[in-house]
Design a protein around this motif. Structure first.
Motif, PDB file in Angstrom:
ATOM      1  N   ILE A  64      11.307   0.517  -6.500  1.00  0.00           N
ATOM      2  CA  ILE A  64      10.944  -0.123  -5.230  1.00  0.00           C
ATOM      3  C   ILE A  64      10.316  -1.491  -5.483  1.00  0.00           C
ATOM      4  O   ILE A  64      10.580  -2.451  -4.759  1.00  0.00           O
ATOM      5  CB  ILE A  64      10.018   0.791  -4.410  1.00  0.00           C
ATOM      6  N   ALA A  65       9.469  -1.596  -6.498  1.00  0.00           N
ATOM      7  CA  ALA A  65       8.849  -2.890  -6.798  1.00  0.00           C
ATOM      8  C   ALA A  65       9.886  -3.916  -7.232  1.00  0.00           C
ATOM      9  O   ALA A  65       9.812  -5.085  -6.842  1.00  0.00           O
ATOM     10  CB  ALA A  65       7.788  -2.722  -7.891  1.00  0.00           C
ATOM     11  N   VAL A  66      10.877  -3.487  -8.017  1.00  0.00           N
ATOM     12  CA  VAL A  66      11.941  -4.409  -8.445  1.00  0.00           C
ATOM     13  C   VAL A  66      12.805  -4.811  -7.250  1.00  0.00           C
ATOM     14  O   VAL A  66      13.234  -5.965  -7.149  1.00  0.00           O
ATOM     15  CB  VAL A  66      12.776  -3.781  -9.582  1.00  0.00           C
ATOM     16  N   LEU A  67      13.053  -3.885  -6.327  1.00  0.00           N
ATOM     17  CA  LEU A  67      13.783  -4.237  -5.101  1.00  0.00           C
ATOM     18  C   LEU A  67      12.964  -5.171  -4.214  1.00  0.00           C
ATOM     19  O   LEU A  67      13.517  -6.003  -3.495  1.00  0.00           O
ATOM     20  CB  LEU A  67      14.124  -2.979  -4.304  1.00  0.00           C
ATOM     21  N   ASN A  68      11.663  -5.030  -4.260  1.00  0.00           N
ATOM     22  CA  ASN A  68      10.775  -5.828  -3.422  1.00  0.00           C
ATOM     23  C   ASN A  68      10.583  -7.249  -3.971  1.00  0.00           C
ATOM     24  O   ASN A  68      10.278  -8.163  -3.210  1.00  0.00           O
ATOM     25  CB  ASN A  68       9.424  -5.119  -3.305  1.00  0.00           C
TER      26      ASN A  68
ATOM     27  N   VAL B 135       9.357   5.889 -12.248  1.00  0.00           N
ATOM     28  CA  VAL B 135      10.718   5.372 -12.023  1.00  0.00           C
ATOM     29  C   VAL B 135      10.881   4.950 -10.568  1.00  0.00           C
ATOM     30  O   VAL B 135      11.414   3.869 -10.272  1.00  0.00           O
ATOM     31  CB  VAL B 135      11.780   6.420 -12.428  1.00  0.00           C
ATOM     32  N   ALA B 136      10.401   5.771  -9.655  1.00  0.00           N
ATOM     33  CA  ALA B 136      10.548   5.474  -8.227  1.00  0.00           C
ATOM     34  C   ALA B 136       9.757   4.236  -7.826  1.00  0.00           C
ATOM     35  O   ALA B 136      10.280   3.348  -7.143  1.00  0.00           O
ATOM     36  CB  ALA B 136      10.104   6.673  -7.396  1.00  0.00           C
TER      37      ALA B 136
ATOM     38  N   ASN C 233       0.817  -1.216   0.000  1.00  0.00           N
ATOM     39  CA  ASN C 233       0.000   0.000   0.000  1.00  0.00           C
ATOM     40  C   ASN C 233       0.849   1.263   0.000  1.00  0.00           C
ATOM     41  O   ASN C 233       0.432   2.294  -0.521  1.00  0.00           O
ATOM     42  CB  ASN C 233      -0.952   0.006   1.188  1.00  0.00           C
ATOM     43  N   SER C 234       2.034   1.191   0.573  1.00  0.00           N
ATOM     44  CA  SER C 234       2.919   2.356   0.593  1.00  0.00           C
ATOM     45  C   SER C 234       3.433   2.700  -0.796  1.00  0.00           C
ATOM     46  O   SER C 234       3.858   3.833  -1.042  1.00  0.00           O
ATOM     47  CB  SER C 234       4.104   2.103   1.522  1.00  0.00           C
ATOM     48  N   GLN C 235       3.400   1.751  -1.702  1.00  0.00           N
ATOM     49  CA  GLN C 235       3.894   2.010  -3.045  1.00  0.00           C
ATOM     50  C   GLN C 235       2.978   2.970  -3.809  1.00  0.00           C
ATOM     51  O   GLN C 235       3.420   3.645  -4.739  1.00  0.00           O
ATOM     52  CB  GLN C 235       4.064   0.697  -3.803  1.00  0.00           C
ATOM     53  N   PHE C 236       1.712   3.066  -3.419  1.00  0.00           N
ATOM     54  CA  PHE C 236       0.828   4.038  -4.052  1.00  0.00           C
ATOM     55  C   PHE C 236       1.265   5.464  -3.722  1.00  0.00           C
ATOM     56  O   PHE C 236       1.213   6.349  -4.578  1.00  0.00           O
ATOM     57  CB  PHE C 236      -0.628   3.816  -3.626  1.00  0.00           C
ATOM     58  N   TRP C 237       1.697   5.682  -2.480  1.00  0.00           N
ATOM     59  CA  TRP C 237       2.194   7.010  -2.116  1.00  0.00           C
ATOM     60  C   TRP C 237       3.444   7.344  -2.909  1.00  0.00           C
ATOM     61  O   TRP C 237       3.627   8.479  -3.354  1.00  0.00           O
ATOM     62  CB  TRP C 237       2.490   7.086  -0.615  1.00  0.00           C
TER      63      TRP C 237
ATOM     64  N   VAL D 291      -0.909  -2.009 -11.012  1.00  0.00           N
ATOM     65  CA  VAL D 291      -0.412  -3.177 -11.755  1.00  0.00           C
ATOM     66  C   VAL D 291       0.748  -3.821 -11.000  1.00  0.00           C
ATOM     67  O   VAL D 291       0.806  -5.057 -10.845  1.00  0.00           O
ATOM     68  CB  VAL D 291       0.016  -2.771 -13.187  1.00  0.00           C
ATOM     69  N   LEU D 292       1.672  -3.001 -10.514  1.00  0.00           N
ATOM     70  CA  LEU D 292       2.813  -3.543  -9.764  1.00  0.00           C
ATOM     71  C   LEU D 292       2.363  -4.253  -8.494  1.00  0.00           C
ATOM     72  O   LEU D 292       2.887  -5.317  -8.144  1.00  0.00           O
ATOM     73  CB  LEU D 292       3.795  -2.419  -9.421  1.00  0.00           C
ATOM     74  N   VAL D 293       1.399  -3.671  -7.803  1.00  0.00           N
ATOM     75  CA  VAL D 293       0.877  -4.305  -6.579  1.00  0.00           C
ATOM     76  C   VAL D 293       0.240  -5.639  -6.920  1.00  0.00           C
ATOM     77  O   VAL D 293       0.415  -6.628  -6.205  1.00  0.00           O
ATOM     78  CB  VAL D 293      -0.101  -3.354  -5.861  1.00  0.00           C
TER      79      VAL D 293
END
Length: 168
Positions: free
Chosen positions: A54-58, A49-50, A37-41, A122-124
């Protein structure tokens, strides 16, 4: 002539009562993943890009396959290029004339926000199976995204702002 071997009731019961996960051990996570949920912020404030970084690191933290990580990178590049195309079209179409009004300049801003939030969704969605695994077997703990999120947003600004000035 090959004969089929049918299972007897004893075979079925012994197979049914044999534990199938007796040798399986859950993999211990090296680092806990980031909360989705924090990825939406981050998408709202940092851009494609940001949130992609984070999604690729996750993804390895959630033990997602490499194909999902590749999809994330390619999708992030495509979303960034789409936003560049919208910015270019807005500058060419509306120009930089202040008499055109603020409404013409709001279109790219709102479209960027909408595109970023849709991309984050989509990433989530792609990370959800890993989160379910983490909650079931990995302990369910999450890492703080303040530091990595701030760095990702800063890097995103450094990467995205100079090309926009090139259009000017």
């Amino acid at each position: 002539e090959a004969r089929r071997r049918y299972m007897t009731m004893d075979d079925r019961e012994s197979d049914l009562l044999t534990p199938s996960l007796s040798e399986w051990q859950p993999t211990v996570l090296i680092r806990p993943p980031f909360r989705l949920n924090s990825q939406f912020w981050l998408a709202f404030f940092g851009g494609p890009v940001a949130v992609t970084a984070i999604a690729v690191l996750n993804a390895p933290r959630l033990q997602l396959p490499k194909t999902v990580q590749r999809r994330m990178v390619v999708g992030g590049i495509l979303v960034t290029l789409l936003e560049f195309a919208i910015a270019w079209a807005a500058i060419v179409g509306f120009g930089l004339d202040p008499d055109r009004g603020a409404r013409a300049r709001l279109l790219p801003k709102w479209s960027f926000t909408l595109i970023n939030l849709l991309w984050a969704a989509v990433l989530v969605r792609w990370q959800t199976p890993g989160v379910r695994w983490n909650e079931s077997f990995g302990g369910g703990e999450y890492a703080s995204m303040w530091g990595p999120g701030f760095v990702a947003a800063l890097v995103s600004a450094v990467v995205l702002i100079p090309p926009f000035f090139w259009f000017l």
